[in-house]
Each structure stands twice: as C-alpha cells, then as structure tokens.
Scaffold this motif. Structure first.
Motif, PDB file in Angstrom:
ATOM      1  N   THR A  55       1.035  -1.087   0.098  1.00 21.53           N
ATOM      2  CA  THR A  55      -0.062   0.112   0.155  1.00 21.53           C
ATOM      3  C   THR A  55       0.945   1.321  -0.065  1.00 21.53           C
ATOM      4  N   THR A  56       0.305   2.315  -0.716  1.00 23.05           N
ATOM      5  CA  THR A  56       1.059   3.582  -0.613  1.00 23.05           C
ATOM      6  C   THR A  56       0.656   4.551   0.641  1.00 23.05           C
ATOM      7  N   THR A  57      -0.385   3.939   1.254  1.00 16.60           N
ATOM      8  CA  THR A  57      -0.989   4.661   2.338  1.00 16.60           C
ATOM      9  C   THR A  57      -0.057   4.863   3.601  1.00 16.60           C
ATOM     10  N   ARG A  58      -0.250   6.000   4.304  1.00 19.96           N
ATOM     11  CA  ARG A  58       0.798   6.178   5.413  1.00 19.96           C
ATOM     12  C   ARG A  58      -0.145   6.261   6.607  1.00 19.96           C
ATOM     13  N   ILE A  59       0.159   5.554   7.774  1.00 21.86           N
ATOM     14  CA  ILE A  59      -0.645   5.313   8.803  1.00 21.86           C
ATOM     15  C   ILE A  59       0.050   6.092   9.895  1.00 21.86           C
ATOM     16  N   LEU A  60      -0.638   6.950  10.912  1.00 23.37           N
ATOM     17  CA  LEU A  60       0.244   7.645  11.828  1.00 23.37           C
ATOM     18  C   LEU A  60      -0.654   6.958  13.114  1.00 23.37           C
ATOM     19  N   ARG A  61       0.220   6.392  14.220  1.00 22.98           N
ATOM     20  CA  ARG A  61      -0.307   6.157  15.673  1.00 22.98           C
ATOM     21  C   ARG A  61      -0.253   7.538  16.379  1.00 22.98           C
ATOM     22  N   ILE A  62      -1.346   7.806  16.831  1.00 23.23           N
ATOM     23  CA  ILE A  62      -1.185   9.035  17.736  1.00 23.23           C
ATOM     24  C   ILE A  62      -2.081   9.115  19.113  1.00 23.23           C
ATOM     25  N   PRO A  63      -1.578   9.226  20.317  1.00 21.88           N
ATOM     26  CA  PRO A  63      -2.359   9.073  21.503  1.00 21.88           C
ATOM     27  C   PRO A  63      -3.587   9.854  21.663  1.00 21.88           C
ATOM     28  N   ALA A  64      -4.432   9.343  22.175  1.00 19.53           N
ATOM     29  CA  ALA A  64      -5.876  10.223  22.321  1.00 19.53           C
ATOM     30  C   ALA A  64      -5.748  11.469  23.018  1.00 19.53           C
ATOM     31  N   PRO A  65      -5.144  11.596  23.936  1.00 17.68           N
ATOM     32  CA  PRO A  65      -4.780  13.080  24.873  1.00 17.68           C
ATOM     33  C   PRO A  65      -4.416  14.076  23.808  1.00 17.68           C
ATOM     34  N   LEU A  66      -3.290  13.520  22.872  1.00 10.94           N
ATOM     35  CA  LEU A  66      -2.534  14.262  22.010  1.00 10.94           C
ATOM     36  C   LEU A  66      -3.565  14.823  20.997  1.00 10.94           C
ATOM     37  N   LEU A  67      -4.256  13.902  20.358  1.00 11.97           N
ATOM     38  CA  LEU A  67      -5.152  14.282  19.302  1.00 11.97           C
ATOM     39  C   LEU A  67      -6.335  15.200  19.639  1.00 11.97           C
ATOM     40  N   CYS A  68      -6.770  15.102  20.998  1.00  8.62           N
ATOM     41  CA  CYS A  68      -7.913  15.726  21.226  1.00  8.62           C
ATOM     42  C   CYS A  68      -7.338  17.180  21.696  1.00  8.62           C
ATOM     43  N   TYR A  69      -6.189  17.293  22.219  1.00 14.76           N
ATOM     44  CA  TYR A  69      -5.414  18.622  22.607  1.00 14.76           C
ATOM     45  C   TYR A  69      -5.394  19.281  21.304  1.00 14.76           C
ATOM     46  N   TRP A  70      -4.837  18.695  20.321  1.00  7.73           N
ATOM     47  CA  TRP A  70      -4.509  19.361  19.091  1.00  7.73           C
ATOM     48  C   TRP A  70      -5.807  19.856  18.131  1.00  7.73           C
ATOM     49  N   MET A  71      -6.905  18.894  18.354  1.00  7.88           N
ATOM     50  CA  MET A  71      -7.962  19.183  17.627  1.00  7.88           C
ATOM     51  C   MET A  71      -8.488  20.360  18.054  1.00  7.88           C
ATOM     52  N   GLY A  72      -8.561  20.649  19.501  1.00  7.57           N
ATOM     53  CA  GLY A  72      -9.279  21.733  20.220  1.00  7.57           C
ATOM     54  C   GLY A  72      -8.339  22.802  20.341  1.00  7.57           C
ATOM     55  N   GLU A  73      -6.985  22.945  20.013  1.00  9.68           N
ATOM     56  CA  GLU A  73      -6.402  24.120  20.193  1.00  9.68           C
ATOM     57  C   GLU A  73      -6.573  25.047  19.213  1.00  9.68           C
ATOM     58  N   SER A  74      -6.798  26.280  19.712  1.00  6.94           N
ATOM     59  CA  SER A  74      -7.284  27.516  18.948  1.00  6.94           C
ATOM     60  C   SER A  74      -6.528  27.717  17.646  1.00  6.94           C
ATOM     61  N   GLU A  75      -5.315  27.482  17.826  1.00  7.72           N
ATOM     62  CA  GLU A  75      -4.081  28.062  17.070  1.00  7.72           C
ATOM     63  C   GLU A  75      -4.347  26.749  15.598  1.00  7.72           C
ATOM     64  N   LEU A  76      -4.655  25.772  15.848  1.00  9.56           N
ATOM     65  CA  LEU A  76      -5.010  24.920  14.733  1.00  9.56           C
ATOM     66  C   LEU A  76      -5.879  25.462  13.742  1.00  9.56           C
ATOM     67  N   THR A  77      -5.544  25.364  12.633  1.00  8.82           N
ATOM     68  CA  THR A  77      -6.147  25.795  11.325  1.00  8.82           C
ATOM     69  C   THR A  77      -7.211  24.982  10.836  1.00  8.82           C
ATOM     70  N   SER A  78      -8.328  25.174  10.028  1.00  7.30           N
ATOM     71  CA  SER A  78      -9.462  24.256   9.624  1.00  7.30           C
ATOM     72  C   SER A  78      -9.035  23.416   8.371  1.00  7.30           C
ATOM     73  N   GLU A  79      -7.595  23.266   8.221  1.00  5.90           N
ATOM     74  CA  GLU A  79      -7.406  22.409   6.982  1.00  5.90           C
ATOM     75  C   GLU A  79      -7.737  20.944   7.398  1.00  5.90           C
ATOM     76  N   SER A  80      -7.877  20.203   6.439  1.00  4.70           N
ATOM     77  CA  SER A  80      -8.186  18.706   6.475  1.00  4.70           C
ATOM     78  C   SER A  80      -7.190  17.930   7.407  1.00  4.70           C
ATOM     79  N   PRO A  81      -7.601  17.145   8.275  1.00  2.00           N
ATOM     80  CA  PRO A  81      -6.655  16.118   9.056  1.00  2.00           C
ATOM     81  C   PRO A  81      -5.532  15.636   8.123  1.00  2.00           C
TER      82      PRO A  81
END
Length: 479
Positions: free
Chosen positions: A453-479
């Motif tokens: 496969t050419t897919t790239r898969i990232l493992r990311i801990p839930a606390p970090l994903l939720c922190y970054w998803m909620g951070e006000s500085e994060l842009t609205s670009e697609s994940p």
C-alpha cells in the motif's frame, strides 16, 4: 396576558448592566475558540446574516454572547445600541420579541451606528424563523446573534432560513479548552497547523513530545469523566459534577424542553430510550432490540431518536457509502460528550477501571473533537464495515479525500494485525493517510513496513489528538 412596560423594562435592565455604565458581573476572561468567529460576524459580517449559536444546554452559549457584547462595548459601541434578552425568562417569553424591542427603545433611545441584538433561547420566540428572516431582509442596521438549545431540525433547515443566518455549531469543551478553563500549568506542547504535519516529524520530535505529554494523561481521563460542560468542569467534586450534569439532561432537556417545544407526552419512554443509548454509546443502533426492550413501536422510537439529535444530545453516523444500502443500514450513535453516559448511569469514576468503557468514552471524545474542528467544512462523517466483520470506527470525507480514524485505546501497542479493517479500506479506496488513536504515549509515530500500500498511517495517543484538535491555533485544514 399582557406584561406592563415597567415590569418589562425592569427585567431588561437587569440583563443589560451596561445601560447603567456597569460591568458584566462574573464574566470569564478566558474565551472559547468560537468567540473569534462570532466577533467577526458581528463586527465585519462576511454576508448580511444573523448568527445562530446552536448547541446543547450548559455549554457556554450565553457566556459567549455576553463576552461578544463586552468586546463591542470595549470597541466603542454605544451601550444603548446593545440588547441582551433571554426568552427563557417568563416575563420576556410572555411579552414577545416585538414588545421587548419597544421597551428597549423606550428605555434606551438609539445612538448612531448599528444595533446589536443578542437573543438567548430564541426557540421560545413565536415563529422565530420568520421573525429572523424579516429582520435580516429589512433591517440592515441590525446585527443579530441568537441561541437555541433545542431547535427542531426541520425548522432550523426550513427554506425561509436559507441565506438568512449562519449557524455556529458549538460542542462541549474540547480537551484543550478544558485545560484552559481549569487554568492548569502543564508543559508546553508544540503547535500544529494540521495533523498532517506529524507525518514529517523526525523520530526525535515524537520522543520529546511523549515526555512532555505525560502530565496530560491523568487530566484527559478526568476530562472523560467530568465532561466538557463549563459549569461541571469547574466543580471540585466529580460526584457533584456528574449529579449536576444528570439533572440538566434528565430534568431540563428530557422532561422540560421536550414537553414545551416538541409536545412529547411519553416522557418516561423518551427517558428510557436515552438511557438505552447511554448503555450503547459508540455502538450501532439496533432498532429492533431497542423497541423490544423498551416496548415501544418503531415510529415512536425513531421520533425519539430524532428529537434527541435535535436537542444536541446525540450524533448519528451513517455507514460509509451512498445509495440504498446506506438507507437500509444501521446508524452509529455517539453521545454529545463522553461524560454523559457515566453521569446519567450514575457510574462515577468506574469507567476508568473498565477498559471497554474507557475505550468507548475515548472514541466518543475523539469523534466530538473531529466534528467540532471540521463540521464547518461540510465534512461527511461515517463508519465503515468490510469483509469478515472488519471495520473502521470513523471515516471523514472532506475536500474529495477519505480520511479514516481507528480508535485502539488499550494498554498494548498497536500492530498491523490489529488494523485489518483500516488496511482493507485504505487498499480499496487508495487512501493517502489514516490515523490510529492509541492509549500509550509511546505508541506514537508513523507506522513502517505497511504491506502492499502507498497509504501512510500515523499512531497518535488520544490525549494528544484531542489537545491538538481543540487548540485554537490549529487551522481548519483537513486532518
């Protein structure tokens, strides 16, 4: 029944202290990420529209509007040109919107410049949709923000409202906002423009963030139990926080709003339906099983589900795909906040000792964070089921891309054999990147040696994903 102008003015004066050159009492200095968008629509509206702040009870809609009013006053807007009114108040509800506006102008003659109307719980305004449409079409000197905790979906989407208001959908507090509102002092984490940036990180960056994020884990678990409601987030006792949350949902939404706004008579059946969903959070909705256990007919149960969605207590996700297969398939149900089920079911902190329940709560939180970040981009969220009962928890379709998320919140590290569903979907759809949400902080990084496969898969801990998803500085670009 008529309300005297004197009585009405007295109520309005209480809600509008700036008319008396007084500051708004107990207004938090900290602002939710949505403040910026609301303030922008009020000061430099991109289009001539009102703003609807939509979301569940007790998530901070009133505070957000009062903060916007305070910002306008600081910008030099004349106090007489700002009105706040809540139609949850019996006097204002009886008087009606037009009489309220007349009383406002008798108390405070208009000054130069636009008028700003902040209307709370607008669902109690008679024919609110028609009224807002008329204001937007014919009163260009007015800028209106209004809230609704229980707007009927059919009414929110009515044809008369198209192009007349911009909906700002609020969820409960993100993990990032929760940490901010509690004023916690934690090690700084790097800012991201998009989760995609993580694919380009060197391994040393993953190690460094893993060490810095250690203190976040305990707070993340407490967040799952305490919830993302501003009031309960700040209560010292988790037991007290859950009791308040349960009372707000059961007593105010199910027993009061449902009766007043939707005419629900079978409140006990509705409550039982909601309790059933709390027991099956994050699972596929089995309508046959629900109807059999609760002894209700399918049309009644279906109506209850739609009402619970209208009051922002649940989300429904269809299966991935289009056409007749989707129409016949089962929906996946998520509660509006991971803490709702433990609070309503009186479980206290027991989910922290139950790996399965903790995994469900985490998946619910992950979905809410993704929804909150990307709903404005018209993202379609679904789940996927493939061969041999393989599946993917969440699939986001945005900008022509398919982006899958699989939640594996468990002690052991995630290997390829745990991701058969994710790999199958990625191969079928030639997906560029996917994400696995993990538990351990060191279960973090780009997976190597993916087969064929050419897919790239990232493992990311839930606390970090939720922190970054909620951070006000994060842009609205697609994940």
């Amino acid at each position: 029944m008529r309300v005297s102008k004197e009585e009405l003015v007295a109520v309005l004066s209480q809600f509008n202290p700036w008319w008396r050159d007084e500051a708004i009492a107990d207004l938090p200095q900290w602002r939710r990420a949505a403040f910026r968008e609301l303030h922008g629509w009020l000061t430099h509206p991109p289009a001539p529209r009102a703003v609807l702040l939509s979301g569940a009870r007790q998530i901070g809609k009133t505070t957000l509007m009062l903060q916007a009013a305070d910002a306008l006053l600081r910008d030099g807007v004349p106090p007489a040109n700002i009105l706040y009114a809540t139609f949850d108040h019996p006097i204002l509800k009886l008087a009606g919107i037009d009489t309220v506006l007349e009383a406002w102008r008798e108390r405070e003659p208009k000054a130069d410049g636009p008028e700003y109307l902040f209307l709370d719980e607008a669902q109690f305004i008679r024919d609110w949709g028609t009224w807002v449409k008329h204001q937007v079409d014919f009163r260009k000197d007015r800028r209106i923000a209004f809230t609704g905790s229980a707007m009927p979906l059919v009414e929110v989407g009515q044809e008369s409202g198209v192009g007349r208001w911009h909906t700002l959908r609020l969820t409960t507090l993100s993990f990032y906002e929760y940490l901010q509102i509690k004023n916690l002092s934690l090690p700084a984490l790097p800012r991201l423009k998009s989760l995609r940036d993580l694919f380009d990180w060197p391994q040393s960056d993953f190690y460094r963030v893993t060490e810095a994020a250690a203190p976040y884990v305990g707070h993340f678990h407490e967040y799952l139990v305490r919830g993302g409601f501003p009031q309960t987030a700040q209560v010292d006792s988790i037991t007290q926080a859950q009791r308040l949350l349960r009372e707000d949902i059961i007593d105010k939404v199910l027993k009061r709003d449902m009766t007043a706004l939707f005419g629900v008579r079978r409140v006990l059946d509705l409550e039982h339906t909601f309790l059933y969903l709390c027991m099956h959070d994050g699972g596929l909705l089995d309508m046959v099983d629900l109807c059999a256990h609760l002894e209700v007919k399918r049309p009644t149960a279906q109506n209850f589900i739609e009402l619970l969605e209208a009051t922002h207590l649940i989300y429904r996700l269809p299966p991935f795909g289009y056409g007749k297969d989707v129409l016949r398939a089962r929906f996946k149900i998520y509660l509006a906040d991971a803490a709702i089920a433990p609070a309503v079911m009186l479980k206290g902190k027991s989910i922290l000792e139950d790996p399965a329940a903790l995994g469900v709560a985490t998946e619910t939180a992950v979905f809410k964070h993704l929804f909150a970040r990307y709903y404005a981009q018209n993202v379609r969220f679904s789940y996927w089921r493939g061969k041999k009962d393989r599946g993917v928890d969440l699939v986001a379709e945005v900008g022509g891309q398919i982006i899958p998320f699989e939640v594996k919140y468990r002690a052991q590290h995630t290997g390829l054999r745990d991701l058969k569903g994710l790999l199958e979907l990625c191969q079928q759809k030639s997906i560029e990147r996917g994400y696995v949400v993990t538990k351990s902080l060191d279960d973090f990084g780009v997976m190597a040696d993916l087969p064929d496969t050419t897919t790239r898969i990232l493992r990311i801990p839930a606390p970090l994903l939720c922190y970054w998803m909620g951070e006000s500085e994060l842009t609205s670009e697609s994940p």
